[in-house]
Design an enzyme around this catalytic site. Structure first.
Site, PDB file in Angstrom:
ATOM      1  N   LYS A   1      11.565  -7.545 -13.306  1.00  0.00           N
ATOM      2  CA  LYS A   1      10.952  -7.746 -11.989  1.00  0.00           C
ATOM      3  C   LYS A   1      10.385  -9.148 -11.962  1.00  0.00           C
ATOM      4  O   LYS A   1      10.097  -9.729 -13.019  1.00  0.00           O
ATOM      5  CB  LYS A   1       9.822  -6.740 -11.755  1.00  0.00           C
ATOM      6  CG  LYS A   1       9.563  -6.432 -10.286  1.00  0.00           C
ATOM      7  CD  LYS A   1      10.522  -5.390  -9.753  1.00  0.00           C
ATOM      8  CE  LYS A   1      10.302  -5.069  -8.301  1.00  0.00           C
ATOM      9  NZ  LYS A   1      11.035  -3.884  -7.891  1.00  0.00           N
TER      10      LYS A   1
HETATM   11  P1  NAD Z   1       8.939  -4.367   3.045  1.00  0.00           P
HETATM   12  O1  NAD Z   1       8.185  -5.603   2.800  1.00  0.00           O
HETATM   13  O2  NAD Z   1      10.234  -4.427   3.798  1.00  0.00           O
HETATM   14  O3  NAD Z   1       8.010  -3.314   3.824  1.00  0.00           O
HETATM   15  C1  NAD Z   1       6.727  -2.931   3.412  1.00  0.00           C
HETATM   16  C2  NAD Z   1       6.091  -2.096   4.531  1.00  0.00           C
HETATM   17  O4  NAD Z   1       4.832  -1.601   4.088  1.00  0.00           O
HETATM   18  C3  NAD Z   1       5.822  -2.881   5.813  1.00  0.00           C
HETATM   19  O5  NAD Z   1       6.065  -2.057   6.939  1.00  0.00           O
HETATM   20  C4  NAD Z   1       4.323  -3.184   5.724  1.00  0.00           C
HETATM   21  O6  NAD Z   1       3.709  -3.367   6.994  1.00  0.00           O
HETATM   22  C5  NAD Z   1       3.826  -1.925   5.044  1.00  0.00           C
HETATM   23  N1  NAD Z   1       2.547  -2.101   4.346  1.00  0.00           N
HETATM   24  C6  NAD Z   1       2.159  -3.134   3.553  1.00  0.00           C
HETATM   25  N2  NAD Z   1       0.904  -2.936   3.114  1.00  0.00           N
HETATM   26  C7  NAD Z   1       0.501  -1.753   3.641  1.00  0.00           C
HETATM   27  C8  NAD Z   1      -0.697  -1.014   3.585  1.00  0.00           C
HETATM   28  N3  NAD Z   1      -1.739  -1.450   2.881  1.00  0.00           N
HETATM   29  N4  NAD Z   1      -0.754   0.164   4.263  1.00  0.00           N
HETATM   30  C9  NAD Z   1       0.304   0.600   4.974  1.00  0.00           C
HETATM   31  N5  NAD Z   1       1.458  -0.053   5.087  1.00  0.00           N
HETATM   32  C10 NAD Z   1       1.556  -1.223   4.428  1.00  0.00           C
HETATM   33  O7  NAD Z   1       9.164  -3.669   1.621  1.00  0.00           O
HETATM   34  P2  NAD Z   1      10.252  -2.594   1.205  1.00  0.00           P
HETATM   35  O8  NAD Z   1      11.448  -3.314   0.668  1.00  0.00           O
HETATM   36  O9  NAD Z   1      10.420  -1.596   2.298  1.00  0.00           O
HETATM   37  O10 NAD Z   1       9.546  -1.912  -0.061  1.00  0.00           O
HETATM   38  C11 NAD Z   1       8.519  -0.920   0.096  1.00  0.00           C
HETATM   39  C12 NAD Z   1       8.276  -0.259  -1.255  1.00  0.00           C
HETATM   40  O11 NAD Z   1       9.494   0.290  -1.747  1.00  0.00           O
HETATM   41  C13 NAD Z   1       7.785  -1.191  -2.366  1.00  0.00           C
HETATM   42  O12 NAD Z   1       6.952  -0.452  -3.226  1.00  0.00           O
HETATM   43  C14 NAD Z   1       9.060  -1.582  -3.086  1.00  0.00           C
HETATM   44  O13 NAD Z   1       8.817  -1.993  -4.416  1.00  0.00           O
HETATM   45  C15 NAD Z   1       9.800  -0.269  -3.027  1.00  0.00           C
HETATM   46  N6  NAD Z   1      11.247  -0.341  -3.176  1.00  0.00           N
HETATM   47  C16 NAD Z   1      12.031  -1.158  -2.415  1.00  0.00           C
HETATM   48  C17 NAD Z   1      13.418  -1.124  -2.561  1.00  0.00           C
HETATM   49  C18 NAD Z   1      14.330  -1.910  -1.666  1.00  0.00           C
HETATM   50  O14 NAD Z   1      15.554  -1.749  -1.808  1.00  0.00           O
HETATM   51  N7  NAD Z   1      13.839  -2.699  -0.727  1.00  0.00           N
HETATM   52  C19 NAD Z   1      13.998  -0.297  -3.532  1.00  0.00           C
HETATM   53  C20 NAD Z   1      13.172   0.522  -4.295  1.00  0.00           C
HETATM   54  C21 NAD Z   1      11.810   0.496  -4.094  1.00  0.00           C
END
Ligand code: NAD
Length: 416
Positions: A105
């Site tokens: 990461k």
């Molecule tokens: P992103 O940046 O696209 O979206 C994050 C979302 O969370 C946004 O809507 C934001 O407004 C919201 N957010 C941020 N802080 C917040 C808070 N304090 N309270 C409520 N909402 C909040 O990110 P993503 O790619 O959707 O990733 C989200 C999670 O999933 C992370 O933990 C990431 O590590 C995990 N993840 C992502 C992927 C991927 O393919 N993108 C794969 C596996 C896991």
């Protein structure tokens, strides 16, 4: 939850899985430490001519089962402990899914929303140069995570290819299609979560169709999960982003909401529809059949776990539930399908993307989705059966499957 170190979360879960497996500490000790950590200075020429220096990280937690694999996060809170925990989760996630990768990461402590597009590109290129000595298609393959996008992956491919002197699309995944991205990658994490939610509800004698659902987070993971869970016939009563939560007991108009937030152009607090505004804390404690936390880590913690009323939690985010909260939820009898199983769809299709780059042979979307579904179904069945057999939670069972595979690989290599 300040002062909380997510790496403690990793260690606690690793210990409980090793205990179930009856392993001596010498057999899994190595997994407690990241194999390699890199901290870099990221100088960026800003639009006003000044130079700002940001702090960046790349952690390779394990390369026992293959190259390190895992996303890059651009967020103000990024730090070495967080990146190390996220890297370790990737090791276990790839092992649960049975794909030939270790875990890594990286990230930069920056708020990308405060940068112009030129500054963001300068930052990405500067960071890529700084981590170039340790990444590459055969050793460590980054991907998008919070705050990073396919476009940013394209800039990384360009910078890395320039340094190496040849076009190297396999250095990252989650790229735009034109640069060697895979069809289906954009939706893969949410698709995997939806498949897992269906599998979990079925195993519990229920079904997704007609279930009431709350989704925290409207980014890549939350919005695609909401779209596909809604398309599967469930009633999504609440969603949220960092600005607010919105609620309608009769079900939200998901297509309208997704169009409103698409591409991060709007925040939910500005949404004008038939909804009641609630905060993120209220969303997490709604009485629903399924809760999908898909925002950030440590959202379900000892302060709110006792108030959770959802009948099933499927973790979309990485590490959304703390160890303390996990124990409380287990006591309350609320099953939690852990992140390393539920959100593995993204890395599985990243794996497909990398395979397609190496082969220079591209698959159609139906093939990608079918192969994803096969892997997610197998992983769920494996973890579910392990949970039944060992009489442990789904989280411990997922770690048991992962740790066993990694330790057996170490044994076969004669490393332990
Ligand atoms: P992103 O940046 O696209 O979206 C994050 C979302 O969370 C946004 O809507 C934001 O407004 C919201 N957010 C941020 N802080 C917040 C808070 N304090 N309270 C409520 N909402 C909040 O990110 P993503 O790619 O959707 O990733 C989200 C999670 O999933 C992370 O933990 C990431 O590590 C995990 N993840 C992502 C992927 C991927 O393919 N993108 C794969 C596996 C896991």
């Amino acid at each position: 939850m300040s002062g909380y170190n997510p790496y403690d979360n990793v260690l606690a879960t690793l210990e409980s899985a090793a205990k179930v497996l009856g392993y001596e500490s010498s057999e899994y000790e190595v997994l407690k430490y990241p194999e390699r950590t890199l901290r870099v200075a990221v100088p960026v020429r800003m639009d006003d001519g000044s130079v700002k220096v940001f702090e960046g990280y790349r952690v390779q937690h394990s390369t026992v089962r293959g190259p390190a694999k895992g996303g890059l996060r651009f967020h103000p809170d990024v730090n070495m402990d967080e990146v190390s925990a996220l890297a370790a989760w990737m090791t276990f996630k790839c092992a649960v899914a049975g794909i030939p990768y270790g875990g890594g990461k990286g990230g930069v402590a920056v708020d990308p929303k405060k940068l112009s597009k030129t500054e963001l590109q300068n930052l990405t290129r500067s960071f890529t140069k700084a981590i170039a000595p340790i990444i590459g298609p055969e050793v460590d393959i980054p991907a998008p995570d919070v705050g990073t996008t396919p476009e940013i992956m394209g800039w990384i491919v360009d910078t890395y290819s320039t340094l190496k002197g040849s076009f190297t699309p396999g250095v990252v995944t989650g790229k735009p299609i034109e640069l060697g991205g895979s069809l289906g990658r954009g939706e893969a994490t949410g698709r995997g979560i939806t498949i897992t939610a269906k599998n979990a509800l079925k195993a519990l004698g229920r079904e997704l169709k007609g279930a009431t659902v709350a989704v925290q987070g409207m980014g890549n993971v939350g919005s695609v999960s909401a779209k596909l869970i809604h398309a599967a016939g469930a009633k999504i009563v609440a969603v949220s982003d960092v600005s607010t939560g919105i609620y309608n007991a009769n079900g939200l108009n998901i297509p309208d909401i997704l169009a409103f937030v698409a591409g991060g152009k709007n925040l939910l607090k500005d949404y004008k529809g038939d909804v009641e505004f609630i905060d993120n804390g209220q969303l997490l404690t709604l009485d629903v059949d399924l809760l999908v936390p898909a925002a950030m880590e440590n959202m379900i913690n000892q302060d709110n776990a006792a108030n959770i009323r959802a009948k099933l939690i499927v973790e979309g985010a990485n590490g959304p539930t703390t160890v303390e909260a996990d124990a409380i939820l287990e006591q309350k009898g609320i099953p939690v399908i852990p992140d390393i199983l539920a959100n593995a769809g993204g890395v599985v299709v990243s794996y497909f993307e990398w395979v397609q780059n190496l082969q220079q042979f591209y698959w159609d979307e139906a093939t990608v989705n079918q192969r994803l579904e096969n892997i997610m179904n197998d992983a769920f069945r494996n973890v579910w059966e392990t949970a039944q057999e060992k009489k442990v939670s789904m989280r411990t069972a997922a770690y048991v499957v992962a740790v066993r595979r990694i330790v057996e690989t170490l044994q076969m290599k004669g490393s332990i």
